[in-house]
Design a protein around this motif. Structure first.
Motif, PDB file in Angstrom:
ATOM      1  N   VAL A  91       0.845  -1.199   0.000  1.00 57.70           N
ATOM      2  CA  VAL A  91       0.000   0.000   0.000  1.00 57.70           C
ATOM      3  C   VAL A  91       0.881   1.251   0.000  1.00 57.70           C
ATOM      4  O   VAL A  91       0.677   2.169  -0.799  1.00 57.70           O
ATOM      5  N   ALA A  92       1.889   1.269   0.857  1.00 60.20           N
ATOM      6  CA  ALA A  92       2.749   2.461   0.963  1.00 60.20           C
ATOM      7  C   ALA A  92       3.456   2.724  -0.377  1.00 60.20           C
ATOM      8  O   ALA A  92       3.485   3.862  -0.863  1.00 60.20           O
ATOM      9  N   GLN A  93       4.001   1.676  -0.983  1.00 62.46           N
ATOM     10  CA  GLN A  93       4.710   1.859  -2.264  1.00 62.46           C
ATOM     11  C   GLN A  93       3.744   2.308  -3.369  1.00 62.46           C
ATOM     12  O   GLN A  93       4.077   3.157  -4.201  1.00 62.46           O
ATOM     13  N   SER A  94       2.547   1.718  -3.389  1.00 62.24           N
ATOM     14  CA  SER A  94       1.586   2.051  -4.456  1.00 62.24           C
ATOM     15  C   SER A  94       1.116   3.493  -4.322  1.00 62.24           C
ATOM     16  O   SER A  94       0.969   4.211  -5.325  1.00 62.24           O
ATOM     17  N   LEU A  95       0.869   3.929  -3.085  1.00 59.23           N
ATOM     18  CA  LEU A  95       0.446   5.321  -2.873  1.00 59.23           C
ATOM     19  C   LEU A  95       1.564   6.288  -3.265  1.00 59.23           C
ATOM     20  O   LEU A  95       1.309   7.323  -3.891  1.00 59.23           O
ATOM     21  N   ALA A  96       2.800   5.934  -2.924  1.00 56.28           N
ATOM     22  CA  ALA A  96       3.924   6.811  -3.288  1.00 56.28           C
ATOM     23  C   ALA A  96       4.024   6.911  -4.817  1.00 56.28           C
ATOM     24  O   ALA A  96       4.263   7.993  -5.368  1.00 56.28           O
ATOM     25  N   PRO A 124      -6.122  -4.646  -0.640  1.00 58.37           N
ATOM     26  CA  PRO A 124      -5.632  -3.487   0.131  1.00 58.37           C
ATOM     27  C   PRO A 124      -5.143  -2.341  -0.757  1.00 58.37           C
ATOM     28  O   PRO A 124      -5.400  -1.164  -0.449  1.00 58.37           O
ATOM     29  N   VAL A 125      -4.458  -2.654  -1.847  1.00 57.95           N
ATOM     30  CA  VAL A 125      -3.939  -1.587  -2.716  1.00 57.95           C
ATOM     31  C   VAL A 125      -5.100  -0.886  -3.426  1.00 57.95           C
ATOM     32  O   VAL A 125      -5.133   0.351  -3.531  1.00 57.95           O
ATOM     33  N   THR A 126      -6.088  -1.647  -3.893  1.00 59.71           N
ATOM     34  CA  THR A 126      -7.259  -1.035  -4.536  1.00 59.71           C
ATOM     35  C   THR A 126      -7.948  -0.079  -3.565  1.00 59.71           C
ATOM     36  O   THR A 126      -8.288   1.059  -3.919  1.00 59.71           O
ATOM     37  N   GLN A 127      -8.155  -0.549  -2.354  1.00 58.04           N
ATOM     38  CA  GLN A 127      -8.855   0.267  -1.345  1.00 58.04           C
ATOM     39  C   GLN A 127      -8.088   1.573  -1.077  1.00 58.04           C
ATOM     40  O   GLN A 127      -8.681   2.657  -1.036  1.00 58.04           O
ATOM     41  N   ALA A 128      -6.779   1.460  -0.936  1.00 60.79           N
ATOM     42  CA  ALA A 128      -5.975   2.648  -0.635  1.00 60.79           C
ATOM     43  C   ALA A 128      -5.941   3.609  -1.829  1.00 60.79           C
ATOM     44  O   ALA A 128      -6.064   4.828  -1.657  1.00 60.79           O
ATOM     45  N   LEU A 129      -5.792   3.069  -3.027  1.00 59.98           N
ATOM     46  CA  LEU A 129      -5.735   3.951  -4.207  1.00 59.98           C
ATOM     47  C   LEU A 129      -7.091   4.615  -4.460  1.00 59.98           C
ATOM     48  O   LEU A 129      -7.161   5.768  -4.888  1.00 59.98           O
ATOM     49  N   ALA A 181      -9.272   5.509  -2.242  1.00 63.03           N
ATOM     50  CA  ALA A 181      -9.391   6.635  -1.306  1.00 63.03           C
ATOM     51  C   ALA A 181      -8.494   7.789  -1.743  1.00 63.03           C
ATOM     52  O   ALA A 181      -8.915   8.951  -1.771  1.00 63.03           O
ATOM     53  N   ARG A 182      -7.257   7.466  -2.132  1.00 61.52           N
ATOM     54  CA  ARG A 182      -6.310   8.530  -2.489  1.00 61.52           C
ATOM     55  C   ARG A 182      -6.722   9.272  -3.752  1.00 61.52           C
ATOM     56  O   ARG A 182      -6.479  10.473  -3.884  1.00 61.52           O
ATOM     57  N   THR A 183      -7.353   8.572  -4.709  1.00 55.96           N
ATOM     58  CA  THR A 183      -7.752   9.246  -5.959  1.00 55.96           C
ATOM     59  C   THR A 183      -9.077   9.985  -5.768  1.00 55.96           C
ATOM     60  O   THR A 183      -9.549  10.647  -6.698  1.00 55.96           O
ATOM     61  N   GLY A 184      -9.696   9.822  -4.599  1.00 60.31           N
ATOM     62  CA  GLY A 184     -10.952  10.528  -4.350  1.00 60.31           C
ATOM     63  C   GLY A 184     -12.151   9.855  -4.987  1.00 60.31           C
ATOM     64  O   GLY A 184     -13.219  10.462  -5.108  1.00 60.31           O
ATOM     65  N   GLY A 185     -12.004   8.606  -5.408  1.00 60.66           N
ATOM     66  CA  GLY A 185     -13.121   7.914  -6.064  1.00 60.66           C
ATOM     67  C   GLY A 185     -13.970   7.148  -5.067  1.00 60.66           C
ATOM     68  O   GLY A 185     -13.583   6.945  -3.916  1.00 60.66           O
ATOM     69  N   ALA A 241     -13.341   5.324 -18.535  1.00 61.66           N
ATOM     70  CA  ALA A 241     -12.250   6.286 -18.746  1.00 61.66           C
ATOM     71  C   ALA A 241     -12.360   7.500 -17.833  1.00 61.66           C
ATOM     72  O   ALA A 241     -11.366   8.177 -17.578  1.00 61.66           O
ATOM     73  N   ASP A 242     -13.582   7.785 -17.331  1.00 57.85           N
ATOM     74  CA  ASP A 242     -13.740   8.952 -16.456  1.00 57.85           C
ATOM     75  C   ASP A 242     -13.571   8.625 -14.979  1.00 57.85           C
ATOM     76  O   ASP A 242     -13.575   9.534 -14.148  1.00 57.85           O
ATOM     77  N   LEU A 243     -13.443   7.328 -14.640  1.00 60.19           N
ATOM     78  CA  LEU A 243     -13.245   6.979 -13.230  1.00 60.19           C
ATOM     79  C   LEU A 243     -11.847   7.420 -12.805  1.00 60.19           C
ATOM     80  O   LEU A 243     -10.903   7.307 -13.575  1.00 60.19           O
ATOM     81  N   PRO A 244     -11.678   7.876 -11.572  1.00 62.45           N
ATOM     82  CA  PRO A 244     -10.323   8.256 -11.129  1.00 62.45           C
ATOM     83  C   PRO A 244      -9.375   7.058 -11.102  1.00 62.45           C
ATOM     84  O   PRO A 244      -8.176   7.203 -11.297  1.00 62.45           O
ATOM     85  N   LEU A 245      -9.944   5.850 -10.860  1.00 67.10           N
ATOM     86  CA  LEU A 245      -9.114   4.650 -10.732  1.00 67.10           C
ATOM     87  C   LEU A 245      -9.732   3.490 -11.510  1.00 67.10           C
ATOM     88  O   LEU A 245     -10.944   3.260 -11.417  1.00 67.10           O
ATOM     89  N   VAL A 246      -8.906   2.773 -12.259  1.00 65.28           N
ATOM     90  CA  VAL A 246      -9.302   1.460 -12.778  1.00 65.28           C
ATOM     91  C   VAL A 246      -8.283   0.442 -12.273  1.00 65.28           C
ATOM     92  O   VAL A 246      -7.117   0.792 -12.035  1.00 65.28           O
ATOM     93  N   THR A 247      -8.722  -0.801 -12.083  1.00 65.85           N
ATOM     94  CA  THR A 247      -7.789  -1.852 -11.701  1.00 65.85           C
ATOM     95  C   THR A 247      -8.001  -3.005 -12.664  1.00 65.85           C
ATOM     96  O   THR A 247      -9.142  -3.377 -12.944  1.00 65.85           O
TER      97      THR A 247
END
Ligand code: ADP
Length: 425
Positions: A66-71, A102-107, A109-113, A219-225
């Motif tokens: 999570v820390a590395q992905s957010l960075a 965990p990485v999806t959840q953190a990203l 939140a961070r992207t505001g989606g 394409a308009d979502l802040p995050l795709v996984t």
């Protein structure tokens, strides 16, 4: 190469190195000029339409992933990326704890989606999802070879269940009745899922067209996984929004002349066959013996004493690749991890010495081996060039004329080495 100023559109966070080259090569195929960086650099990225950060976070502790992905995302966002793409393996490789959830959840939140998709499907490569279940060819994921994977055994093909066990976010299904009916139907279903409180939807996709519809709707979502398949559809979606002008020459990184060598540290079945083909073709080859009494540097020196006088006549192969029996013998003598690390250090020394001798085109076989060679050559940023085999592009060091083809073990046809070198002659 086009030199017009273009803003960064897409930032990709990839959970391993060869997965990063895979998604980068898809983006280039669809017209995005793409740069790959290894880890998060201190300086901002060079000009590109897409930047892929290659992490090694697939099997590390979830908090560290999570820390590395957010960075990585913070760095991409600071460079102007509009959308975040979390790239994982097309077989959803993860441990019971993660790290996909965990990485999806953190990203998110961070992207505001508040909503994203999860879609490792890539029908062209035999990875399809139906009713949330992942198939590898004709087999359910849980009945495929992935159930025996040493680090991430996948014993459940139901991705809704697998992902739900890894995250507090509510996971739902974006079924094929929507993804098979076009982008508008996908949008409607996504709105309904969102209204039900679903935050991550596993998306069915059984044809490439399903991925294209999904990409247009997402394409308009802040995050795709996703795996790498979704990357084929996103560039067209960005183009319709005026964010991108797809460039048919996106993979034109300029020719790199100079001497060439193949370094092979993978012991997969595919790589063994590729080395055998090179030997059968009577091309020059030198075998590294990990059990030789000499030190690692001395073994690399011996490889160079052999290769040096031959380089001017054409590419040479230096390989540690061996049969499963031989690898077992070496591992029994040295220990599994020690054997791997010793060979990687020998390959790294050899790469450095070949570079000193004027080699500027390297084909490297093996994921870990590729990591060792790029680190030894001090390569941190790569421009992504033409595709050699699905998921394997030629790459060019961003700061100098140095070309690298980095192949994960099981990729490529039997003539991969020669084919790669023909494309970067
Ligand atoms: P792949 O992509 O096929 O998994 P990698 O390079 O990631 O290839 O991993 C192969 C591992 O096997 C590396 O750690 C490498 O150092 C090690 N290795 C290569 N040749 C031998 C050998 N002859 N004996 C033991 N280990 C080897």
């Amino acid at each position: 190469m086009a030199t017009t100023q273009r803003p960064l559109t897409l930032g990709v966070v990839a959970d391993d190195f060869t997965g990063a080259t895979d998604v980068a090569s898809m983006l280039v195929r669809a017209g995005m000029r793409t740069v790959l960086v290894i880890g998060v650099p201190a300086e901002p990225p060079p000009q590109a339409d897409a930047v892929v950060v290659a992490l090694k976070s697939r099997t590390i502790a979830p908090a560290e992933a999570v820390a590395q992905s957010l960075a990585a995302w913070d760095w991409l966002r600071a460079a102007g990326a509009r959308q975040c793409y979390f790239k994982y393996c097309s077989t959803f490789d993860s441990t019971p704890q993660g790290n996909i959830g965990p990485v999806t959840q953190a990203l998110l939140a961070r992207t505001g989606g508040d909503f994203t998709i999860a879609c490792p499907a890539f029908p062209e490569n035999g990875r399809t999802i139906y009713r949330g279940h992942l198939f590898v060819g004709d087999q359910l994921l849980s009945e495929s070879g992935m159930r025996h994977h040493p680090l991430t055994p996948m014993t459940d093909a139901n991705l809704v269940r697998v992902l739900q066990a890894q995250t507090q976010l509510r996971v739902g299904l974006l079924g094929h009745e929507a993804t098979g009916a076009g982008a508008e139907a996908v949008r409607e279903r996504m709105a309904a899922l969102r209204a039900e409180g679903v935050a991550v939807a596993v998306a069915d996709a059984v044809r490439n067209e399903d991925l294209l519809a999904l990409a247009e709707a997402c394409a308009d979502l802040p995050l795709v996984t996703a795996g790498s398949g979704l990357a084929l559809g996103l560039p067209a979606a960005y183009a319709t929004r005026g964010w991108l002008q797809p460039d048919a020459a996106a993979g034109d990184t300029g020719a790199v002349g100079g001497l060439a060598a193949v370094l092979s540290g993978s012991c997969s079945a595919a790589t063994n066959a590729q080395v055998q083909r090179w030997l059968d073709d009577r091309r020059p080859a030198w075998r590294i013996d990990p059990l030789a009494a000499a030190g690692e540097e001395a073994i690399a020196d011996a490889a160079l004493d052999w290769a040096g006088p031959r380089l001017a006549d054409g590419p040479v192969l230096v390989y540690a690749t061996a049969s499963p029996d031989e690898v077992r013998r070496v591992q029994q003598a040295l220990g599994v991890q020690q054997a791997g690390e010793r060979v990687e250090r020998i390959l790294a020394h050899t790469a450095r010495r070949l570079h000193d001798a004027g080699v500027r085109r390297f084909v490297v076989a093996g994921g870990e081996s590729s990591g060792a060679v790029t680190a030894a050559l001090g390569v941190g940023q790569l421009r992504i060039g033409v595709t050699i085999a699905p998921g394997v592009p030629w790459c060019r060091a961003a700061d100098r004329p140095l070309a690298l083809a980095l192949k994960s073990g099981n990729f490529g046809t039997v003539d991969f080495f020669a084919r790669a070198l023909e494309l970067q002659a």
